[in-house]
Design an enzyme around this catalytic site. Structure first.
Site, PDB file in Angstrom:
ATOM      1  N   SER A  72       0.818  -1.207   0.000  1.00 31.43           N
ATOM      2  CA  SER A  72       0.000   0.000   0.000  1.00 31.43           C
ATOM      3  C   SER A  72       0.856   1.263   0.000  1.00 31.43           C
ATOM      4  O   SER A  72       2.002   1.256   0.470  1.00 31.43           O
ATOM      5  CB  SER A  72      -0.910   0.038   1.236  1.00 31.43           C
ATOM      6  OG  SER A  72      -1.782  -1.070   1.262  1.00 31.43           O
TER       7      SER A  72
HETATM    8  N1  SAH Z   1      -1.123  -4.751   4.040  1.00 38.88           N
HETATM    9  C1  SAH Z   1      -0.421  -5.030   2.811  1.00 38.88           C
HETATM   10  C2  SAH Z   1      -1.243  -4.597   1.598  1.00 38.88           C
HETATM   11  C3  SAH Z   1      -1.342  -5.716   0.640  1.00 38.88           C
HETATM   12  S1  SAH Z   1      -2.533  -5.549  -0.636  1.00 38.88           S
HETATM   13  C4  SAH Z   1       0.952  -4.396   2.796  1.00 38.88           C
HETATM   14  O1  SAH Z   1       1.265  -3.612   3.693  1.00 38.88           O
HETATM   15  O2  SAH Z   1       1.755  -4.712   1.912  1.00 38.88           O
HETATM   16  C5  SAH Z   1      -3.853  -6.532  -0.005  1.00 38.88           C
HETATM   17  C6  SAH Z   1      -3.541  -7.980   0.276  1.00 38.88           C
HETATM   18  O3  SAH Z   1      -4.772  -8.586   0.706  1.00 38.88           O
HETATM   19  C7  SAH Z   1      -3.062  -8.805  -0.906  1.00 38.88           C
HETATM   20  O4  SAH Z   1      -1.858  -9.422  -0.587  1.00 38.88           O
HETATM   21  C8  SAH Z   1      -4.178  -9.836  -1.122  1.00 38.88           C
HETATM   22  O5  SAH Z   1      -3.711 -11.110  -1.574  1.00 38.88           O
HETATM   23  C9  SAH Z   1      -4.776  -9.931   0.273  1.00 38.88           C
HETATM   24  N2  SAH Z   1      -6.151 -10.418   0.335  1.00 38.88           N
HETATM   25  C10 SAH Z   1      -7.193 -10.179  -0.510  1.00 38.88           C
HETATM   26  N3  SAH Z   1      -8.302 -10.825  -0.102  1.00 38.88           N
HETATM   27  C11 SAH Z   1      -7.968 -11.505   1.046  1.00 38.88           C
HETATM   28  C12 SAH Z   1      -8.672 -12.374   1.937  1.00 38.88           C
HETATM   29  N4  SAH Z   1      -9.955 -12.715   1.740  1.00 38.88           N
HETATM   30  N5  SAH Z   1      -8.002 -12.871   2.990  1.00 38.88           N
HETATM   31  C13 SAH Z   1      -6.697 -12.556   3.224  1.00 38.88           C
HETATM   32  N6  SAH Z   1      -5.978 -11.765   2.409  1.00 38.88           N
HETATM   33  C14 SAH Z   1      -6.595 -11.235   1.337  1.00 38.88           C
END
Ligand code: SAH
Length: 213
Positions: free
Chosen positions: A63
């Protein structure tokens, strides 16, 4: 691993976030503490301290620092808070929460990304973050209830399981789908039947998807 050059770039990023309206000094200090360049592949290190989202494995993103700062501010993290994050991704947001003294649990639905990030967190000294491979729509029943819950992917609705796993008085922050972007929602669970919802601006996230991969 970390260096004066990286620290200098980080201080510039923190100044930029402050200028963009992030007020909490605790949140700014936590961002100053986490070496974001260690969350990107070596070739992209130069990008780590720009206020941008960036692609990581499995077509996901780390993010934007501003978004991390806003979500963290809205959570109002207190030392010892037990926090559940949905969407471990690179692990960066989880580290910011840990720096604020929280006990952090984070779920990721991509096996490959989960495993790579879990290893990275151990290597760079953030092994205290408890990571789980699974579907965040279900939450983490066996560790509930949580003081705070943070969803870092675009949710179609607020999953009921997560509301159930939130303590009374707890806060849940979620970017909720609304057309082509998301509205940041802060939900406060005042009691079992009283949920207060506030809106906090428009953002863009990768989708929250059901099931695992
Ligand atoms: N917090 C992360 C942001 C990653 S983007 C960071 O700091 O890098 C969002 C993430 O949510 C992705 O890796 C995606 O695979 C995950 N995601 C999407 N749907 C999800 C679900 N149902 N359960 C767990 N993770 C999920």
């Amino acid at each position: 691993m970390d260096s004066y050059r990286h620290k200098g770039l980080r201080a510039q990023l923190v100044a930029e976030l402050k200028q963009k309206g992030i007020r909490s000094q605790k949140v700014l200090d936590a961002i100053m503490a986490v070496p974001r360049h260690l969350f990107l592949d070596k070739a992209f290190e130069e990008w780590a301290y720009k206020d941008n989202a960036f692609p990581i494995d499995c077509e996901q993103t780390i993010s934007q620092p501003y978004t991390v700062a806003v979500q963290t501010e809205l959570l109002d993290v207190q030392p010892k808070d037990k926090i559940l994050e949905i969407g471990l991704g690179s692990g960066y947001q989880a580290c910011v929460l840990l720096e604020l003294g929280a006990k952090v649990y984070s779920i990721e639905r991509h096996k490959q990304l989960h495993d790579k990030t879990a290893l990275r967190l151990k290597k760079i000294g953030y092994g205290a973050i408890r990571t789980f491979y699974g579907d965040g729509f279900l939450g983490l029943e066996r560790f509930a209830p949580f003081d705070k819950i943070l969803i870092t992917a675009a949710a179609p609705e607020i999953p009921q399981a997560l509301i159930n796993q939130l303590k009374i008085g707890g806060i849940l922050v979620v970017p909720l789908n609304q057309g082509s972007n998301q509205k940041m929602i802060r939900l406060i669970k005042q009691d079992e039947n009283k949920l207060v919802k506030e809106k906090h601006g428009d953002f863009r996230f990768v989708p929250m998807l059901k099931g695992t991969e």
